[in-house]
Design a protein around this motif. Structure first.
Motif, mmCIF file in Angstrom:
data_model
loop_
_atom_site.group_PDB
_atom_site.id
_atom_site.type_symbol
_atom_site.label_atom_id
_atom_site.label_comp_id
_atom_site.label_asym_id
_atom_site.label_seq_id
_atom_site.Cartn_x
_atom_site.Cartn_y
_atom_site.Cartn_z
ATOM 1 N N UNK A 52 -19.611 -4.554 41.594
ATOM 2 C CA UNK A 52 -20.557 -6.164 40.830
ATOM 3 C C UNK A 52 -21.427 -5.689 39.721
ATOM 4 N N UNK A 53 -21.668 -6.590 38.851
ATOM 5 C CA UNK A 53 -22.369 -7.037 37.460
ATOM 6 C C UNK A 53 -22.917 -8.074 36.927
ATOM 7 N N UNK A 54 -22.142 -8.934 37.921
ATOM 8 C CA UNK A 54 -22.918 -10.109 37.383
ATOM 9 C C UNK A 54 -24.247 -10.410 37.652
ATOM 10 N N UNK A 55 -25.037 -9.828 38.989
ATOM 11 C CA UNK A 55 -26.282 -10.269 39.771
ATOM 12 C C UNK A 55 -27.320 -8.933 38.361
ATOM 13 N N UNK A 56 -26.721 -7.655 38.264
ATOM 14 C CA UNK A 56 -27.459 -7.037 37.610
ATOM 15 C C UNK A 56 -27.479 -7.189 36.172
ATOM 16 N N UNK A 57 -26.269 -7.902 35.453
ATOM 17 C CA UNK A 57 -26.466 -8.785 34.096
ATOM 18 C C UNK A 57 -27.635 -9.238 33.836
ATOM 19 N N UNK A 58 -27.693 -10.103 34.793
ATOM 20 C CA UNK A 58 -28.177 -11.633 35.634
ATOM 21 C C UNK A 58 -29.972 -10.944 34.515
ATOM 22 N N UNK A 59 -30.040 -10.238 35.687
ATOM 23 C CA UNK A 59 -31.759 -9.797 36.284
ATOM 24 C C UNK A 59 -32.441 -8.973 34.250
ATOM 25 N N UNK A 60 -30.619 -8.328 33.967
ATOM 26 C CA UNK A 60 -30.870 -7.912 32.726
ATOM 27 C C UNK A 60 -31.469 -8.782 31.912
ATOM 28 N N UNK A 61 -31.091 -9.891 31.797
ATOM 29 C CA UNK A 61 -31.339 -10.325 31.072
ATOM 30 C C UNK A 61 -32.574 -10.914 30.705
ATOM 31 N N UNK A 62 -32.808 -11.767 32.180
ATOM 32 C CA UNK A 62 -33.861 -12.259 32.528
ATOM 33 C C UNK A 62 -35.719 -10.717 32.076
ATOM 34 N N UNK A 63 -35.240 -9.968 32.426
ATOM 35 C CA UNK A 63 -36.192 -8.833 32.019
ATOM 36 C C UNK A 63 -36.443 -9.663 30.373
ATOM 37 N N UNK A 64 -35.155 -9.148 29.910
ATOM 38 C CA UNK A 64 -35.659 -9.365 28.683
ATOM 39 C C UNK A 64 -36.311 -10.035 28.031
ATOM 40 N N UNK A 65 -35.647 -11.535 28.758
ATOM 41 C CA UNK A 65 -36.488 -12.942 28.538
ATOM 42 C C UNK A 65 -37.959 -12.535 28.549
ATOM 43 N N UNK A 66 -38.589 -11.736 29.675
ATOM 44 C CA UNK A 66 -39.411 -11.786 29.587
ATOM 45 C C UNK A 66 -40.574 -11.106 28.505
ATOM 46 N N UNK A 67 -39.817 -9.551 28.456
ATOM 47 C CA UNK A 67 -40.446 -9.222 28.357
ATOM 48 C C UNK A 67 -40.726 -9.186 26.311
ATOM 49 N N UNK A 68 -39.683 -10.301 25.695
ATOM 50 C CA UNK A 68 -39.432 -10.701 24.586
ATOM 51 C C UNK A 68 -40.700 -11.567 24.270
ATOM 52 N N UNK A 69 -40.640 -12.370 25.234
ATOM 53 C CA UNK A 69 -41.270 -13.271 25.590
ATOM 54 C C UNK A 69 -43.070 -13.124 24.814
ATOM 55 N N UNK A 70 -43.167 -12.460 26.000
ATOM 56 C CA UNK A 70 -44.563 -12.071 25.805
ATOM 57 C C UNK A 70 -44.680 -11.509 24.900
ATOM 58 N N UNK A 71 -44.003 -10.448 24.618
ATOM 59 C CA UNK A 71 -44.834 -9.347 22.892
ATOM 60 C C UNK A 71 -44.565 -11.306 22.085
ATOM 61 N N UNK A 72 -43.798 -12.393 21.886
ATOM 62 C CA UNK A 72 -44.283 -13.209 21.367
ATOM 63 C C UNK A 72 -45.353 -13.666 21.362
ATOM 64 N N UNK A 73 -46.000 -14.413 22.466
ATOM 65 C CA UNK A 73 -46.723 -15.129 22.658
ATOM 66 C C UNK A 73 -47.770 -14.180 22.332
ATOM 67 N N UNK A 74 -47.527 -13.193 22.494
ATOM 68 C CA UNK A 74 -48.901 -12.034 21.795
ATOM 69 C C UNK A 74 -49.000 -12.096 20.342
ATOM 70 N N UNK A 75 -48.326 -12.754 19.667
ATOM 71 C CA UNK A 75 -47.842 -12.952 17.956
ATOM 72 C C UNK A 75 -46.808 -11.451 17.219
ATOM 73 N N UNK A 76 -46.057 -11.309 18.023
ATOM 74 C CA UNK A 76 -45.256 -10.206 17.487
ATOM 75 C C UNK A 76 -44.262 -10.776 16.107
ATOM 76 N N UNK A 77 -43.812 -9.974 15.086
ATOM 77 C CA UNK A 77 -43.344 -10.341 14.204
ATOM 78 C C UNK A 77 -41.848 -9.963 14.189
ATOM 79 N N UNK A 78 -41.803 -9.288 15.206
ATOM 80 C CA UNK A 78 -40.154 -8.254 15.438
ATOM 81 C C UNK A 78 -40.191 -7.088 14.819
#
Lengths: 248, 311, 551
Positions: free
Chosen positions: C339-365
């Motif tokens: 199975x890779x669907x739930x793990x793929x979904x989860x990895x995307x969610x983790x990334x989404x949270x992490x990058x959102x967090x950085x952007x809220x703190x004003x990250x410019x990439x």
């Protein structure tokens, strides 16, 4: 000059059609839908006429449920200036569609209705002609070339015997055949812009349209498979059979 | 009891051969069947219609406006006639029928049935949808039934009858917004693939662009259009616009001759409506033979010229 | 000649609308909504619609979805066939088999609480959720190039040009591909993404891990008679017609609406160049165990896709300056569960949270955001992949039977926590024996009832490409197929490609390698398995490829 273009959301032409095992219709859930390809051609023609300065406004119209909004977005990306969504959740047959289109046509005082010659789902080939009849205006079906000048359209039509030319007075309905043009690629920036346009919503009641009597589909079946024919051993046998069937 | 009106298509004084096929549908529905001929001079055509078996009356409607048939001009005249008591009005499922029938239906306020391919009763028919991939059985609501007939689905009835020819009086206001300008007949040495009555196609087995000449020669001999399988196109033997199949052109000729084509399903999807399929192929197991009406196993490079010499 | 391109700026651009890309997009928007902030998220997908290129078994574990959209049931997520039973078979020959009693099946292969789904349909639904939340989703546009800034950081992607002819000229309707620029770009192309592959190489993301390992999964959807349909039944098996040198396993799932999903996964570490995964799959269906389910049914769809199954040991670094890899582009599949669907979904969610967090703190990439791998390592996903790390290598090292026994002990007794790690360091393209050394395989002719030929199968994938465009399967050295691969390996591309893209045609001097690019189902197997690593898969014009429905 104002053009109305009717656009229908249909199962995409690339999709292989599956008839449901219980014969109640074809599978449309989880299946790609897109703008009826003949309507795309009509849309493209309208955009070209606008680019030539012949028409000034293109109003895309669709009739159907919420998901038809996608089809209007596609029309906007093509270059429609406005989009009208006649919201109806049930099945829409050609005569009802024609009544709605005729109502919008009148309300907008449009000069021309462009649409595909048929939709590739029900393959009816009726809506354009019916709309013209209800409006008591001219029609040119199966168009492969359209020229508009001086309140008249000269249309070359694909008929069985070749290419027929009609001159029709505007307002009129023109239905697009395959060879009218080749629709352009939609560009991503245009698709992005189209997302931000406000779509005008209405419904049959607001348009003062009553649904027409409907044809009932009682069964849907896959086409019968071709059966295996005969094998011949020699060219003589083959030639004789072809002659006997009157094929050569 | 049904009373059926068939609207005749015709050109240059000749009745369209589809009308006798529409009669087959009318007879399957059952009832009195009249055929109406609109023209500026209808008599000669009406006499041909009168010969179609099953015709009760061949009606003529003479009017200068009917010199060239156009849906927008025909429709009000058909409506006037139908209001005289017909239960059904049938058209050929061709350009004229498709131009006219919806207009008639809209004026009558009834839905229209397109492309009847089988008759179950006076009100129930089969018709194709989704490019023939789903056949629906439909039941018409009350009211006049307006329909076009898929000509490929029916055989013409015999033409040894002798119905009477009568002039019909039609009072209808005819529009002036539509003017006929002329017809440019299909002029091409080789018929267009999409509309050709006969098509000869070549496949990968041709082996080269040059070898395709054998297909062109044969096609020219029998007056056929030329197509190709996707394998032949992919191999660069012929241009892409000659491709027949799901991703190419979908055709329905009376005769389709597949030469050296294995019959991949994507190809078969493009020819399933052909009336007679002939297959010539070296490989006796080629799937094309599963659908061919006539199959011949052998080398096309010897068989095709031989066939050409015998026709 | 330089081309003028439109440019659009976003906070985050995501490449690929599979479970990981959609999971990331949705999570980004959820985070933004919770924080009362604005995040512009754009997602491009090369398929003609969301779901068109998705192919998976699939038995779906709802854990990650439950976290992402807790009211998925009310919102109509297409999880409708709850698993009702698990079976596992070892096929011993074309006729005989052994059915494992339930207690012998490794824990990871149990599926209570899971659903038999079409992952394509789940992605369609997730796509609708994402759009409703304001994600801009653009199907039909393939990300073609990665954009870098002067500092070498990723700053977005360029989508492919449209209207380029086969010989590279601009056709009249040429439309230059747009530049989608972003502070962060997430690559979610699935297994062996063509941009992900380049990024892994360029940033040496896999320098410290085992090579990635792959399989090719072939799948068909069948419609079976109502009386044969057992919704929710999950059947797995291994053994015949494969063997330890050429391993793999098969699945057969009863979904909703009289549908049965049947498929074969062939490990791309296989040794025999004569092996054809497609033909193995076709003959497999004749085995009585599978035939019993399919007989009387009708095949309605076909497809194939490579899968990255190296798991924990092959997991590259997840981030690089300006972006990250997620899902199967990274390699998050848990092969012990297949199975890779739930793990793929989860990895995307983790990334989404992490990058959102950085952007809220004003990250410019422009930075390699460590918050993502840190959160990944703190999540259940890391734990799950860690526990399964020995599964694949054990199968490779000990064969299906003993490897299976190892995995049984590892998973059921030690819960995947044995204090050592097995490694498998030979890449899949280097495993082939020569054609002369290997035993030639004669495959039976298809009967057109249970088994079929390749072209009729590809037809059922509704694959289509604009015909007049450059070939998207690039040969670094065009002479290799005929000059090297043919004599040495009988050019295996003819057989490993499940879509009939590669053919050797002609005789003697005229022999040539023909690429029928139009048939390509975008599985990426050629890019992985070519022994000369001479074939590079790049994205064709957008909209091209399969049009899977209900896959």
């Amino acid at each position: 000059m104002k053009a109305l273009v009717s656009v229908k959301r249909a199962v995409d032409y690339n999709v292989r059609i599956q008839v449901k095992p219980d014969g109640s219709g074809v599978v449309t859930d989880g299946v790609k839908h897109s703008m009826n390809p003949f309507d795309e051609i009509a849309m493209e023609e309208a955009v070209r006429l606008k680019e030539k300065g012949v028409i000034s406004e293109i109003i895309a119209v669709t009739i159907g449920g919420q998901k038809n909004e996608e089809t209007l977005r596609t029309a906007l990306a093509f270059g429609a200036t406005r989009a009208i969504h006649v919201k109806e959740d049930g099945e829409i047959q050609p005569l009802t569609a024609a009544r709605a289109l005729a109502a919008v046509f009148k309300k907008e005082s449009a000069d021309i209705l462009l649409c595909g010659k048929q939709a590739i789902d029900d393959d009816a080939n009726q809506t354009g002609q019916m709309t013209a009849a209800l409006l008591d205006i001219a029609q040119a079906t199966f168009a492969s070339k359209v020229d508009i000048a001086d309140g008249k359209a000269t249309v070359i039509r694909e008929v069985d015997a070749g290419l027929e030319t009609l001159e029709i007075d505007l307002p009129a309905v023109i239905t697009a055949d395959l060879r009218l043009n080749e629709p352009r690629y939609l560009k991503l920036p245009d698709i992005m812009k189209a997302k931000r346009v406000q779509i005008e919503a209405t419904n049959l009641g607001d348009l003062g349209v009553e649904a027409a009597p409907a044809i009932k589909v009682t069964k849907t079946a896959p086409p019968p498979a071709r059966s295996k024919g005969v094998m011949v051993k020699t060219v003589d046998e083959l030639a004789a059979m072809l002659k006997q069937k009157g094929l050569v | 009891m049904s009373k059926i009106l068939i609207v005749a298509d015709h050109a240059n004084g000749k009745l369209n051969s589809g009308v006798a096929k529409v009669m087959a549908v009318a007879q399957a529905i059952g009832g009195d069947v009249d055929i109406v001929v609109f023209s500026d001079d209808s008599k000669a055509v009406a006499e041909q219609a009168a010969k179609i078996n099953g015709t009760a009356k061949a009606l003529t409607v003479d009017n200068a406006a009917n010199a060239n048939l156009m849906g927008a001009v025909l429709a009000p005249q058909v409506v006037a006639l139908v209001k005289g008591g017909y239960t059904h009005v049938l058209f050929c499922g061709n350009a004229l029928g498709k131009d006219t029938a919806p207009r008639v239906a809209a004026l009558l306020g009834v839905p229209q049935v397109s492309d009847i391919m089988a008759v179950h009763s006076a009100t129930s028919f089969d018709r194709p949808t989704y490019a023939g991939n789903a056949i629906t059985t439909v039941e018409c609501p009350e009211g006049t039934i307006v329909a076009t007939v898929r000509l490929a689905s029916f055989d013409a009835v015999a033409e040894d009858g002798s119905a009477s020819v009568e002039a019909a009086s039609v009072s209808a206001t005819l529009p002036s917004h539509t003017r006929y300008q002329g017809l440019q007949a299909q002029k091409s040495d080789r018929p267009d693939l999409q509309s050709a009555g006969k098509v000869v196609s070549g496949g990968r087995a041709l082996g080269s662009s040059d070898n395709f000449k054998i297909i062109f020669d044969f096609a020219d001999k029998i007056g056929a259009g030329v197509g190709a399988s996707r394998a032949a196109v992919d191999s660069g033997y012929v241009p892409n616009d000659m491709q027949v199949g799901q991703t190419g052109k979908i055709i329905a000729p009376d005769l389709y001759i597949a030469c050296g084509i294995s019959g991949a399903i994507q190809h078969l999807a493009g020819i399933k409506d052909a009336k007679v399929i002939v297959a010539i192929n070296k490989d006796a197991d080629a799937p094309i033979f599963e659908v061919a009406d006539i199959g011949l196993v052998g080398d096309l490079f010897t068989l095709l010229p031989e066939l050409q010499s015998k026709l | 000649m330089s081309i003028e391109r439109d440019v659009m700026e976003y906070d985050v651009v995501i490449v690929g609308a599979g479970p990981s890309g959609l999971g990331a997009a949705i999570r980004l928007k959820q985070m933004a909504a919770d924080a009362g902030q604005e995040l512009n998220v754009c997602l491009v997908e090369k398929g003609s619609e969301v779901g068109a290129h998705i192919l998976s078994g699939a038995v779906f574990e709802p854990r990650a979805l439950q976290e992402l959209i807790p009211d998925w049931k009310e919102k109509g997520a297409p999880l409708r066939a709850a698993v009702t039973g698990d079976e596992m078979h070892m096929l011993r020959s074309a006729e005989s088999s052994y059915k494992f009693p339930n207690w012998m099946v490794p824990k990871t292969m149990h599926n209570e609480g899971n659903y038999v789904i079409s992952l394509g349909n789940l992605c369609r639904w997730l796509g609708e959720q994402a759009e409703a939340m304001g994600v801009e989703v653009y199907p039909g546009f393939a990300a073609q190039e990665v954009l870098f800034n002067d500092a070498g950081a990723v700053v977005g992607v360029q989508v492919g040009d449209l209207g380029v002819s086969a010989n590279g000229e601009h056709k009249p309707d040429f439309a230059p591909g747009m530049e989608l620029r972003a502070k962060y770009t997430l690559f979610a192309e699935g297994c062996r993404g063509h941009l992900g592959k380049r990024l892994i190489r360029q940033f040496k993301l896999d320098a410290e891990v085992d090579p990635q390992h792959y399989g090719i999964g072939l799948k068909e959807v069948w419609e079976v008679p109502a009386e044969k349909h057992k919704p929710g039944l999950v059947v797995h098996g291994a053994g015949w017609p494969l063997d330890d040198a050429n391993p793999g396993g098969w699945f057969l799932y009863h979904a909703e609406d009289q549908k049965v999903f049947v498929g074969l996964i062939v490990d791309l570490s296989y040794e025999n160049p004569w092996l054809s995964p497609f033909d193995e799959f076709q003959r497999l269906k004749h085995h009585p165990v599978l035939k019993a389910h399919l007989e009387g049914g009708k095949r309605i769809s076909y497809g194939a896709r490579a899968l990255a199954k190296g798991g924990f040991n092959s997991l590259p670094q997840m981030v690089f300056p300006g972006g990250a890899l997620i899902g199967c582009d990274l390699g998050t599949m848990n092969f012990s569960k297949i199975k890779g669907s739930h793990t793929a979904l989860k990895s995307g969610m983790i990334a989404g949270e992490a990058f959102a967090g950085a952007l809220f703190k004003g990250a410019e990439g422009g930075d390699a955001l460590q918050a993502y791998p840190e959160a990944f390592k703190a999540s259940w996903l890391w734990d799950e992949l860690y526990r399964s790390r020995n599964w694949g290598p054990a199968m490779h090292k000990f064969g299906t039977l003993f490897g299976g026994a190892f995995n049984y002990i590892d998973q059921n007794i030690f819960g995947g926590k044995l204090p050592f790690t097995l490694h498998d360091r030979r890449p899949d393209h280097a495993t082939l024996k020569t054609a002369a050394e290997a035993k030639k395989i004669e495959y039976p002719k298809p009967d057109n009832i249970l088994s079929f030929d390749k072209l009729s199968s590809v037809f059922l994938s509704s694959t289509n490409h604009e015909e007049d465009q450059p070939v998207h399967l690039k040969l670094a050295d065009p002479s290799i197929p005929i000059a090297k691969n043919l004599p040495k390996y009988a050019e295996p591309a003819q057989r490993y490609c499940p879509a009939g893209v590669y053919e050797v045609v002609g005789e003697g001097e005229d022999q040539r390698f023909q690429i029928n690019a139009q048939n390509c189902v975008h599985c990426k197997t050629c890019d992985i398995k070519d022994p000369a690593q001479n074939i590079t898969w790049v994205a064709p014009e957008g909209n091209g490829g399969p049009n899977y429905a209900g896959m």
